[in-house]
Each structure stands twice: as structure tokens, then as C-alpha cells.
Design an enzyme around this catalytic site. Structure first.
Site, PDB file in Angstrom:
ATOM      1  N   GLU A   1     -78.912  81.197 107.735  1.00 16.84           N
ATOM      2  CA  GLU A   1     -79.974  80.202 107.919  1.00 16.84           C
ATOM      3  C   GLU A   1     -80.387  79.578 106.590  1.00 16.84           C
ATOM      4  O   GLU A   1     -80.598  78.370 106.505  1.00 16.84           O
ATOM      5  CB  GLU A   1     -81.200  80.840 108.570  1.00 16.84           C
ATOM      6  CG  GLU A   1     -81.013  81.218 110.024  1.00 16.84           C
ATOM      7  CD  GLU A   1     -82.225  81.956 110.559  1.00 16.84           C
ATOM      8  OE1 GLU A   1     -83.202  81.321 110.935  1.00 16.84           O
ATOM      9  OE2 GLU A   1     -82.180  83.211 110.580  1.00 16.84           O
TER      10      GLU A   1
ATOM     11  N   HIS B   1     -85.170  82.232 114.575  1.00 12.74           N
ATOM     12  CA  HIS B   1     -83.771  82.578 114.292  1.00 12.74           C
ATOM     13  C   HIS B   1     -82.863  82.048 115.405  1.00 12.74           C
ATOM     14  O   HIS B   1     -81.804  81.473 115.125  1.00 12.74           O
ATOM     15  CB  HIS B   1     -83.649  84.101 114.164  1.00 12.74           C
ATOM     16  CG  HIS B   1     -82.242  84.585 113.938  1.00 12.74           C
ATOM     17  ND1 HIS B   1     -81.505  84.259 112.809  1.00 12.74           N
ATOM     18  CD2 HIS B   1     -81.428  85.373 114.695  1.00 12.74           C
ATOM     19  CE1 HIS B   1     -80.310  84.834 112.870  1.00 12.74           C
ATOM     20  NE2 HIS B   1     -80.239  85.511 114.007  1.00 12.74           N
TER      21      HIS B   1
ATOM     22  N   GLN C   1     -67.345  87.216 112.868  1.00 13.04           N
ATOM     23  CA  GLN C   1     -68.241  87.110 114.025  1.00 13.04           C
ATOM     24  C   GLN C   1     -67.976  85.827 114.818  1.00 13.04           C
ATOM     25  O   GLN C   1     -67.887  85.839 116.044  1.00 13.04           O
ATOM     26  CB  GLN C   1     -69.688  87.132 113.528  1.00 13.04           C
ATOM     27  CG  GLN C   1     -70.744  87.004 114.620  1.00 13.04           C
ATOM     28  CD  GLN C   1     -72.169  86.872 114.051  1.00 13.04           C
ATOM     29  OE1 GLN C   1     -72.372  86.949 112.847  1.00 13.04           O
ATOM     30  NE2 GLN C   1     -73.132  86.673 114.920  1.00 13.04           N
TER      31      GLN C   1
ATOM     32  N   GLU D   1     -78.957  90.660 107.318  1.00 12.76           N
ATOM     33  CA  GLU D   1     -79.953  90.240 108.308  1.00 12.76           C
ATOM     34  C   GLU D   1     -81.188  91.105 108.130  1.00 12.76           C
ATOM     35  O   GLU D   1     -81.107  92.331 108.205  1.00 12.76           O
ATOM     36  CB  GLU D   1     -79.410  90.356 109.745  1.00 12.76           C
ATOM     37  CG  GLU D   1     -78.408  89.269 110.088  1.00 12.76           C
ATOM     38  CD  GLU D   1     -78.004  89.240 111.557  1.00 12.76           C
ATOM     39  OE1 GLU D   1     -78.192  90.267 112.247  1.00 12.76           O
ATOM     40  OE2 GLU D   1     -77.502  88.207 112.010  1.00 12.76           O
TER      41      GLU D   1
ATOM     42  N   ARG E   1     -69.879  86.660 108.916  1.00 14.19           N
ATOM     43  CA  ARG E   1     -70.048  85.483 109.780  1.00 14.19           C
ATOM     44  C   ARG E   1     -68.725  84.878 110.232  1.00 14.19           C
ATOM     45  O   ARG E   1     -68.630  84.331 111.337  1.00 14.19           O
ATOM     46  CB  ARG E   1     -70.870  84.411 109.049  1.00 14.19           C
ATOM     47  CG  ARG E   1     -72.268  84.859 108.663  1.00 14.19           C
ATOM     48  CD  ARG E   1     -73.083  85.282 109.842  1.00 14.19           C
ATOM     49  NE  ARG E   1     -74.472  85.589 109.455  1.00 14.19           N
ATOM     50  CZ  ARG E   1     -75.339  86.196 110.267  1.00 14.19           C
ATOM     51  NH1 ARG E   1     -74.974  86.570 111.485  1.00 14.19           N
ATOM     52  NH2 ARG E   1     -76.565  86.443 109.858  1.00 14.19           N
TER      53      ARG E   1
ATOM     54  N   THR F   1     -74.423  99.220 109.011  1.00 16.09           N
ATOM     55  CA  THR F   1     -75.830  98.859 109.240  1.00 16.09           C
ATOM     56  C   THR F   1     -76.661  99.816 108.390  1.00 16.09           C
ATOM     57  O   THR F   1     -76.448 101.027 108.454  1.00 16.09           O
ATOM     58  CB  THR F   1     -76.214  99.029 110.725  1.00 16.09           C
ATOM     59  OG1 THR F   1     -75.283  98.300 111.527  1.00 16.09           O
ATOM     60  CG2 THR F   1     -77.621  98.524 110.997  1.00 16.09           C
TER      61      THR F   1
ATOM     62  N   ASP G   1     -78.844  94.461 109.028  1.00 17.13           N
ATOM     63  CA  ASP G   1     -77.693  94.377 109.933  1.00 17.13           C
ATOM     64  C   ASP G   1     -76.641  93.484 109.268  1.00 17.13           C
ATOM     65  O   ASP G   1     -76.532  92.289 109.552  1.00 17.13           O
ATOM     66  CB  ASP G   1     -78.145  93.795 111.281  1.00 17.13           C
ATOM     67  CG  ASP G   1     -76.995  93.673 112.262  1.00 17.13           C
ATOM     68  OD1 ASP G   1     -76.036  94.455 112.144  1.00 17.13           O
ATOM     69  OD2 ASP G   1     -77.060  92.791 113.142  1.00 17.13           O
TER      70      ASP G   1
ATOM     71  N   GLU H   1     -84.147  92.879 109.376  1.00 16.69           N
ATOM     72  CA  GLU H   1     -84.576  93.359 110.694  1.00 16.69           C
ATOM     73  C   GLU H   1     -85.471  94.577 110.532  1.00 16.69           C
ATOM     74  O   GLU H   1     -85.555  95.177 109.462  1.00 16.69           O
ATOM     75  CB  GLU H   1     -83.361  93.765 111.555  1.00 16.69           C
ATOM     76  CG  GLU H   1     -82.367  92.637 111.780  1.00 16.69           C
ATOM     77  CD  GLU H   1     -81.438  92.880 112.964  1.00 16.69           C
ATOM     78  OE1 GLU H   1     -81.785  93.712 113.836  1.00 16.69           O
ATOM     79  OE2 GLU H   1     -80.373  92.238 113.005  1.00 16.69           O
TER      80      GLU H   1
ATOM     81  N   ASP I   1     -79.065  96.102 119.335  1.00 16.40           N
ATOM     82  CA  ASP I   1     -79.643  95.078 118.467  1.00 16.40           C
ATOM     83  C   ASP I   1     -80.128  93.902 119.325  1.00 16.40           C
ATOM     84  O   ASP I   1     -79.331  93.283 120.029  1.00 16.40           O
ATOM     85  CB  ASP I   1     -78.591  94.606 117.453  1.00 16.40           C
ATOM     86  CG  ASP I   1     -79.216  93.796 116.335  1.00 16.40           C
ATOM     87  OD1 ASP I   1     -80.452  93.821 116.176  1.00 16.40           O
ATOM     88  OD2 ASP I   1     -78.452  93.131 115.601  1.00 16.40           O
TER      89      ASP I   1
ATOM     90  N   LYS J   1     -69.964  92.980 112.933  1.00 17.69           N
ATOM     91  CA  LYS J   1     -71.227  93.697 112.751  1.00 17.69           C
ATOM     92  C   LYS J   1     -71.034  95.197 112.552  1.00 17.69           C
ATOM     93  O   LYS J   1     -71.858  95.849 111.904  1.00 17.69           O
ATOM     94  CB  LYS J   1     -72.119  93.508 113.989  1.00 17.69           C
ATOM     95  CG  LYS J   1     -72.469  92.081 114.321  1.00 17.69           C
ATOM     96  CD  LYS J   1     -73.643  91.607 113.486  1.00 17.69           C
ATOM     97  CE  LYS J   1     -74.177  90.290 114.014  1.00 17.69           C
ATOM     98  NZ  LYS J   1     -75.373  89.872 113.281  1.00 17.69           N
TER      99      LYS J   1
HETATM  100 CA    CA Z   1     -78.653  91.428 114.076  1.00 26.12          CA
END
Ligand code: CA
Length: 450
Positions: free
Chosen positions: A395, A164, A271, A230, A268, A288, A264, A232, A157, A284
């Protein structure tokens, strides 16, 4: 943008807003009620064309595919390994087999696999006029089960969106600046391939260790309360490279089979506590999600655009003769339980990424690391410059400080159990779409007893 290809008629009905026009022809692996063996297929309109059936009928007559058993496999790895010449030969054959159009007298005719007859105006009858083969080779999309398109050996990844990366710096470090390395190194980490699932697979809220609460000296073990998506995209690797060798940036695109959408999923709180100093791990690796249809670089060619200017210039091994990105419109919709319409909270675009696909792939191999057919390399969260184009809730809620409004009157800082996250993406051609379908997953309650 490159010129749009000439319109091609197909005898398969394709609505103007279908993601799967004859200009697309994405590859996937599916099984059907009549045959549980996974096999490669191509999406066209509301149908799947079974490539194993087409191969068995001897319709791949080109020199590279004629004697190949690649479509008798349960994954696309063998086909991916064959390289661009074989991919182009296959695309040409499939496009030709599907070409042809209905006569005017049959406009409005309800298309059916079992019974349709009409005056054909095109030249290629091998599939169109073979009733038995059509029955064996076409399956309604909404009746098949989509599998992972490849055996994914390794998953990486990247972290390629400057917007970002800047926002994460502000939120996590309180610093309005990129890390010193970011404009020189396409940053990435090695992910977990065993927990990659296809669209529609439920996602279990993970449990894990999080930072000590205020006033406590011990970390807590609990279900993640800061569950995020996320937005992606990810590329599937075609032919790989030998261990100890590099793939130069000039030839990187010959090693890229195509792209899928990706979510993904990220916890948080887990993480944030675990990621110093080695980066993401359990926050993570619990899941996925990818979309099941791989859109090839051939299909994306008309939508090539310039990537953002790179300043400072990258080191020579990352310097592309002609940098290129793709104009792919992306959306994220959150559908809370009982709200099937949901709220589209993000509209972004693949072209916002700072580091290109070619640079990511060249960087991955510059130390001699070997890539293999079917490896998956993800872009990182694709955020644009505006609030409505930020590609994750971290975000959008600015680290959980702000509420993100939903159309049903509710709001989110992070995901709640029962929320379904749906990512979609498409390129808009002149009268047709080249789309990726959707990449969705619904969040289920944790299974841990804590
Ligand atoms: Ca990611």
C-alpha cells in the site's frame, strides 16, 4: 474509554516508558541459562517473573490455581484452557505478589536481585521479603530466551481493515470498491502454524513461482523480489468449542486469552500468481512472526473504545450488543543493514479495524468449526485512512509504483536483504503503559539455487 485503574506500586523498578508496567503483566514462555526448560513467566519492568517458581513455592492459593500444574508446562495451552475466572485469579495473585513500594530513603537505589534491602511499606511480603525465592523467580529480560507462548494448532488470518481491503482492490483490481461480500463476511483464510516464529527469528527470502514476464509464456521460478511486511495483531484462543457447536458473539470474549503483535510476511509476486482462485498459499506460509508476550484482555480493559460504525448492519449472528475495539498505537520501523535507528514508516492503530475480535471469533465458529486453546486468529493488515498509517509496503508504495523514503536517504518499494522490520505497540494509561514489546525479524538472502 473506561476509567484508568488506580496506580499500583510495585517493588520491582518499572520505568515510566516501560511497556511492562504492573497494570500489564503479559504472559510468555521463556528459558534461562540456568534452566533450558521452557516455562511460563510474566514480564514486569526489565524482569521476568517465573510462574513455575511461584507455583512451586505454593503462592497460588486461590481455588482454581491451587492444585493446577498449568505453570509446570512448557507452553501456556493448559492455562489458556482454564478460562477467564482462572486468568483473573492468577492476575490478582501476581499483582498482589508484586505490589509494595520502596521507601523514600531508597529512591535512586540500584535494584539488584542479589542484594537489595529496604524498608517495605506494603502489606504483601511473600515474594518481596523472601530473598531465596526472589533469586529463583526473577530473571533479567535481556538474558532469557523467549519461546513460542503456546503450541499453535491452527492459525487463521482475517482481512478486517476496510482501508486495507479498499486499497488492495484499487491496486490489484483497479476497482475503487470493496468486493460484494466484504461488508457482510469477516473474510479470512487458513494459514500455516508450523512457520510461526517469535520475534528476533531471522526470515529467509522465499523462492517460488511468479507470473510470466512480459513476452514470455512461462512462469518464472526465482527468489521473491516483492517481499513485504504486514502490520497485524493476533488473538490467542482460550477455551474452545466442541466440533459442531458455535460460539455466540455475545460470549466470544470469554474465549479470547489475549493479543500479540504479528508480522505476516508476504511475497507479493508469489501471492499474486498463485492466489486465484483459492487465496494465499506459499506467498504467506514461509514465515509469520509474533511478539512473545501475550497481553490479556483484562490488561486492555481501560483502553476499550468504539469500533467504526458498521453499515450495512451485520447479520444477527454478528451483531454485538456493544461492539468494542481497543486503542492500541502501532508503529512499523524499517532498519536497513547498518542503520540501527531506522525509519518509522507507519503509525497506525488497532481501532481502525472494521470487524471486531468478537465478530471474527463468532464468524469462525458459525459453521460448527471447533477452535482449540492456543489457536491463533490474526486481524489482517491494520491500515488507517492516511498514507502514513498504511500497514504494508504494497500500500505504501502503491503496488511498487512509488518509492517510500527512508530517513537515511534511501528508499524502498519492497524489502531488501538485511532489512529488519520492527513492529511495536502500546496503550497509554495515566502515568503508565500497557505495551506489547516488539515483534521483529531480519530478512536474509534466499537459500534456493535458482
Ligand atoms: Ca495478512
Amino acid at each position: 474509554m473506561a476509567p484508568s485503574p488506580s496506580p499500583i506500586a510495585t517493588f520491582v523498578p518499572v520505568a515510566p516508558d516501560s511497556h511492562f508496567s504492573i497494570h500489564n503483566l503479559p504472559y510468555g514462555v521463556f528459558s534461562s541459562r540456568s534452566d533450558a526448560t521452557p516455562r511460563p513467566g510474566v514480564a514486569i519492568g526489565e524482569q521476568v517473573l517465573d510462574l513455575r517458581a511461584i507455583a512451586a513455592a505454593g503462592l497460588f492459593t486461590g481455588p482454581l490455581l491451587r492444585d493446577s500444574d498449568c505453570f509446570h508446562q512448557t507452553s501456556l495451552n493448559r492455562f489458556m484452557a482454564m478460562g477467564r475466572a482462572a486468568w483473573k485469579e492468577t492476575r490478582g495473585t501476581v499483582q498482589k505478589l508484586l505490589s509494595g513500594k520502596l521507601s523514600n530513603i531508597l529512591v535512586g537505589f540500584s535494584w539488584s536481585i542479589d542484594c537489595y534491602c529496604y524498608v517495605c511499606l506494603a502489606d504483601e511480603p511473600a515474594l518481596r521479603d523472601n530473598t531465596d525465592l526472589r533469586k529463583k523467580a526473577f530473571f533479567p529480560l535481556n538474558e532469557v530466551k523467549m519461546e513460542l507462548p503456546a503450541v499453535i494448532g491452527d492459525y487463521t488470518d482475517f482481512f478486517s481493515s476496510k482501508h486495507h481491503a479498499l486499497n488492495c482492490g484499487k491496486i490489484f483490481r483497479g476497482v475503487d470498491a470493496l468486493q460484494d461480500n466484504w461488508l457482510h463476511v469477516p473474510i479470512a483464510y487458513h494459514g500455516r502454524s508450523s512457520s510461526i516464529v517469535t520475534s528476533g527469528h531471522p526470515i529467509t527470502r522465499p523462492c517460488g513461482q511468479v507470473a510470466p514476464a512480459a513476452g514470455s509464456s512461462s512462469p518464472a521460478f526465482k527468489p521473491s523480489s516483492l517481499l513485504d511486511f504486514e502490520l497485524e495483531m493476533a488473538m490467542f484462543v482460550g477455551p474452545g468449542n466442541e466440533l459442531g457447536t458455535q460460539i455466540p458473539v455475545e460470549s466470544a470474549y470469554d474465549h479470547i486469552f489475549g493479543l500479540v503483535l504479528m508480522n505476516d510476511w508476504s511475497a507479493r509476486d508469489i501471492q499474486r500468481w498463485e492466489a486465484i482462485p483459492l487465496g494465499p498459499f506459499l506467498g504467506k506460509s514461509f514465515a509469520t512472526t509474533i511478539s512473545p508476550w501475550i497481553v490479556t484482555l483484562e490488561a486492555l480493559e481501560p483502553f476499550i473504545c468504539n469500533p467504526p460504525a458498521q453499515d450495512p448492519p451485520p447479520l444477527p449472528y454478528l451483531k454485538e450488543p456493544q461492539g468494542k475495539s481497543y486503542d492500541i498505537a502501532l508503529e512499523v520501523t524499517i532498519k536497513p543493514d547498518g542503520d540501527p535507528k531506522g525509519s518509522t514508516i507507519c503509525r497506525s492503530n488497532f481501532k481502525h479495524l472494521y470487524w471486531t475480535l468478537g465478530q471474527q471469533l463468532a464468524h469462525h465458529t458459525v459453521n460448527g468449526c471447533n477452535l482449540r486453546p492456543g489457536d491463533l486468529l490474526a486481524s489482517g493488515t491494520i491500515s488507517g485512512p492516511e498514507q502514513g498509517s498504511l500497514g504494508c509496503l504494497l500500500e505504501q508504495s502503491w503496488g511498487g509504483r512509488e518509492q517510500v523514503a527512508l530517513e537515511n536517504g534511501g528508499s524502498r518499494k519492497f524489502l531488501e536483504d538485511g532489512d529488519e522490520v520492527v513492529i511495536s505497540g502500546h496503550c497509554k494509561g495515566d502515568g503508565y503503559l500497557v505495551g506489547f514489546g516488539t515483534c521483529s525479524g531480519k530478512l536474509e538472502p534466499p537459500r534456493c539455487s535458482c
